[in-house]
Design a protein around this motif. Sequence first.
Motif, PDB file in Angstrom:
ATOM      1  N   GLU A   1       1.164  -1.739   0.080  1.00  0.00           N
ATOM      2  CA  GLU A   1       0.295  -0.250   0.340  1.00  0.00           C
ATOM      3  C   GLU A   1       1.252   1.063   0.217  1.00  0.00           C
ATOM      4  O   GLU A   1       0.453   1.797  -0.219  1.00  0.00           O
ATOM      5  CB  GLU A   1      -1.476   0.497   1.495  1.00  0.00           C
ATOM      6  CG  GLU A   1      -1.953  -0.853   1.055  1.00  0.00           C
ATOM      7  CD  GLU A   1      -3.064  -0.321   0.528  1.00  0.00           C
ATOM      8  OE1 GLU A   1      -3.191   1.096  -0.240  1.00  0.00           O
ATOM      9  OE2 GLU A   1      -4.077  -1.809  -0.562  1.00  0.00           O
ATOM     10  N   ASN A   2       2.088   0.883   0.381  1.00  0.00           N
ATOM     11  CA  ASN A   2       2.752   2.629   1.261  1.00  0.00           C
ATOM     12  C   ASN A   2       3.270   2.375  -0.850  1.00  0.00           C
ATOM     13  O   ASN A   2       4.590   4.430  -0.578  1.00  0.00           O
ATOM     14  CB  ASN A   2       3.678   2.225   1.575  1.00  0.00           C
ATOM     15  CG  ASN A   2       5.033   1.729   1.357  1.00  0.00           C
ATOM     16  OD1 ASN A   2       4.698  -0.451   1.524  1.00  0.00           O
ATOM     17  ND2 ASN A   2       5.947   1.337   1.156  1.00  0.00           N
TER      18      ASN A   2
ATOM     19  N   ASN B   1      10.191   3.606   1.323  1.00  0.00           N
ATOM     20  CA  ASN B   1       9.689   3.118  -0.460  1.00  0.00           C
ATOM     21  C   ASN B   1      11.155   2.831  -1.395  1.00  0.00           C
ATOM     22  O   ASN B   1      12.122   3.775  -1.601  1.00  0.00           O
ATOM     23  CB  ASN B   1       9.069   4.283  -1.033  1.00  0.00           C
ATOM     24  CG  ASN B   1       7.845   4.173  -0.712  1.00  0.00           C
ATOM     25  OD1 ASN B   1       7.255   3.214   0.370  1.00  0.00           O
ATOM     26  ND2 ASN B   1       6.430   4.692  -1.849  1.00  0.00           N
TER      27      ASN B   1
END
Lengths: 102, 160
Positions: free
Chosen positions: B15-16, B49
């Motif tokens: 999701e991130n 990320n």
Amino acid sequence: MIRGALPDDIPTNLQEQILLQDAKAQPAIMIQGGSRRPLGDAPRLVAHYGGQPEDWYKMASNQTAIIEGYVAEIHWYRNACTLQNVEYKIKRTYPKTAPKNQ
Amino acid sequence: MKIRCIANKGADLPENYLNPPLDITKETEFKLTVGKEYTVYAISEWEGNLGYYICDERYTYYPLENPAPLFEIIDGRYSRYWQVQLATNGLLEIAFEHWFSIPYFYDKLTDGEAEAVLIFDKIKELMDSEAAIPQPQPFSVEELLAMPPLSPEQLAKVPG
């Protein structure tokens, strides 16, 4: 001195026109921007369209097109907070030519 | 460094990594071929990320960042052309020297500025050649411990 707002590029043929229309209608590819890697043009974009420097991203068209010996794609700027898209540019890449022997 | 694509859809991402205002959603189809190997030209990490800059199936003249969870590493060797930089905003990047030494290099490259495009063309050629060199077989622990010390003459011949 900060430059002014830049107008959208005008397509020079039908394929570029279709590519530009598709870029505006389809999901895009984010190239860079935000607070992570601010754009060099961010101060200019803020001055002319508002927002914060970290709101602005450089986007690219999902599609490219091979047109009469060059590859075209569309780049533009997006404010990720307001989703405003501005300054559509047609990027044309021509094939490299081998250097001639002296 | 080489990686292999194992997935190419937003639905395969944690999701991130999703960012709907930038069109990175579960429906996103990345321009990647599952099973294909790609040379990595730069790496970045931002707020957890991780991304690889590669020449994907949409490549025109600049590498694009693709999310790391879409790949597996198949050759983890560090390029001899790479440097590491941790920016004051927390952005960690591994890339070739010009990426850092030329202000707004990636901005200029993606804008198509001639000098930046020529620099990346040359770096790409060098890194593609480097990545094509087969990985040496690693020494076993027994082999390493059985090795006699290298003489100064032998050490001088070790590639830097």
